[in-house]
Design an enzyme around this catalytic site. Structure first.
Site, PDB file in Angstrom:
ATOM      1  CB  SER A   1      -1.617  -2.488  20.701  1.00  0.00           C
ATOM      2  OG  SER A   1      -1.136  -2.939  19.464  1.00  0.00           O
TER       3      SER A   1
ATOM      4  NE  ARG B   1     -17.262 -10.632   2.800  1.00  0.00           N
ATOM      5  CZ  ARG B   1     -16.325 -10.983   3.681  1.00  0.00           C
ATOM      6  NH1 ARG B   1     -15.829 -10.081   4.514  1.00  0.00           N
ATOM      7  NH2 ARG B   1     -15.878 -12.216   3.733  1.00  0.00           N
TER       8      ARG B   1
ATOM      9  CG  LEU C   1     -13.215  -3.090   4.636  1.00  0.00           C
ATOM     10  CD1 LEU C   1     -13.069  -1.579   4.572  1.00  0.00           C
ATOM     11  CD2 LEU C   1     -14.010  -3.495   5.866  1.00  0.00           C
TER      12      LEU C   1
ATOM     13  CG  HIS D   1      -0.438  -5.960   5.881  1.00  0.00           C
ATOM     14  ND1 HIS D   1      -1.355  -6.951   6.171  1.00  0.00           N
ATOM     15  CD2 HIS D   1       0.615  -6.590   5.297  1.00  0.00           C
ATOM     16  CE1 HIS D   1      -0.877  -8.112   5.784  1.00  0.00           C
ATOM     17  NE2 HIS D   1       0.317  -7.930   5.253  1.00  0.00           N
TER      18      HIS D   1
ATOM     19  CD  GLU E   1     -14.471  -1.590  -5.103  1.00  0.00           C
ATOM     20  OE1 GLU E   1     -14.765  -2.587  -5.781  1.00  0.00           O
ATOM     21  OE2 GLU E   1     -15.028  -0.487  -5.233  1.00  0.00           O
TER      22      GLU E   1
ATOM     23  CD  GLU F   1       1.620  -3.337  13.185  1.00  0.00           C
ATOM     24  OE1 GLU F   1       0.419  -3.063  13.323  1.00  0.00           O
ATOM     25  OE2 GLU F   1       2.044  -4.514  13.154  1.00  0.00           O
TER      26      GLU F   1
END
Ligand code: GRF
Length: 204
Positions: free
Chosen positions: A17, A68, A96, A112, A145, A177
């Site tokens: 969304s 990963r 990530l 978030h 990071e 959001e």
């Protein structure tokens, strides 16, 4: 800092969304960007379907069973092949690695569903309720990071109501959001800001 129309990629894992909110805002001419790639690490993610309906380039690169870094190398290859200059994480439920973060320094954005630095990680709305906060909301931030950690671009608040459960709270936060992400991209893709430590401030 950015071209008049910046090529961006959207990474997602679910219904998408936030991706739709970004794409709609671009279509309305509110963000100087074009979406060159929508990518999901989950096969069959609803967001991929939404992207294809809009005629956008959309790929699935499932991470399942992959290391990963091996997965991220594929993601990076796809981003580069599409010519993406910025990367928007929109419900991309994958941590990530430095490989990706360093490939797009300060050019990866995340959303978030809490007022960071409160309640990073999973189930942020449930965490907020259990803590008993009276106000929560959402945060759009640059990715570094560390998880849910980089410089904050936009925050929008939502009152926590006495009869809220995580579902009801999430339903009100997601509305904010969908406003916050386009607002943040509009700012980030303009040439009007710089970083002062963690703070995003007007460029002089
Ligand atoms: C949103 O709540 C976002 O903040 C979080 O994951 C959810 C994704 O929702 N990171 P959607 O797929 O954009 O609808």
């Amino acid at each position: 800092m950015a071209d008049a129309v910046t090529p961006i990629a959207v990474l997602l894992s679910g219904r998408g969304s936030n991706f739709v909110a970004i794409a709609d805002a671009i279509d309305r001419g509110e963000i100087p960007a074009r979406i060159v790639l929508v990518l999901s690490n989950i096969a069959g993610a609803g967001g991929i379907e939404r992207a294809r309906e809009r005629g956008l380039e959309a790929v699935e690169i499932p991470h399942k069973g992959m290391r990963r870094v091996a997965h991220e190398e594929l993601v990076l290859e796809a981003l580069r092949a599409a010519g993406a200059e910025w990367v928007c994480l929109a419900g991309y439920m994958r941590l990530l690695s430095p490989l990706l973060v360093r490939a797009y320094p300060r050019r990866i954005v995340n959303i978030h569903p809490s007022l960071l630095p409160a309640f990073p990680g999973l189930e942020a709305q449930r965490q907020a309720l259990e803590w008993g906060v009276r106000v929560s909301g959402c945060t759009v931030h640059l990715v570094d990071e560390e998880l849910d950690h980089g410089p904050i671009v936009v925050q929008r608040t939502v009152d926590v109501l006495p009869d809220d459960d995580a579902h009801r709270l999430a339903a009100r936060i997601i509305v904010e959001e969908h406003r916050a992400y386009p607002e943040a991209l509009r700012l980030l893709l303009s040439d009007t800001w710089r970083l002062d430590g963690r703070r995003i401030v007007p460029k002089i």
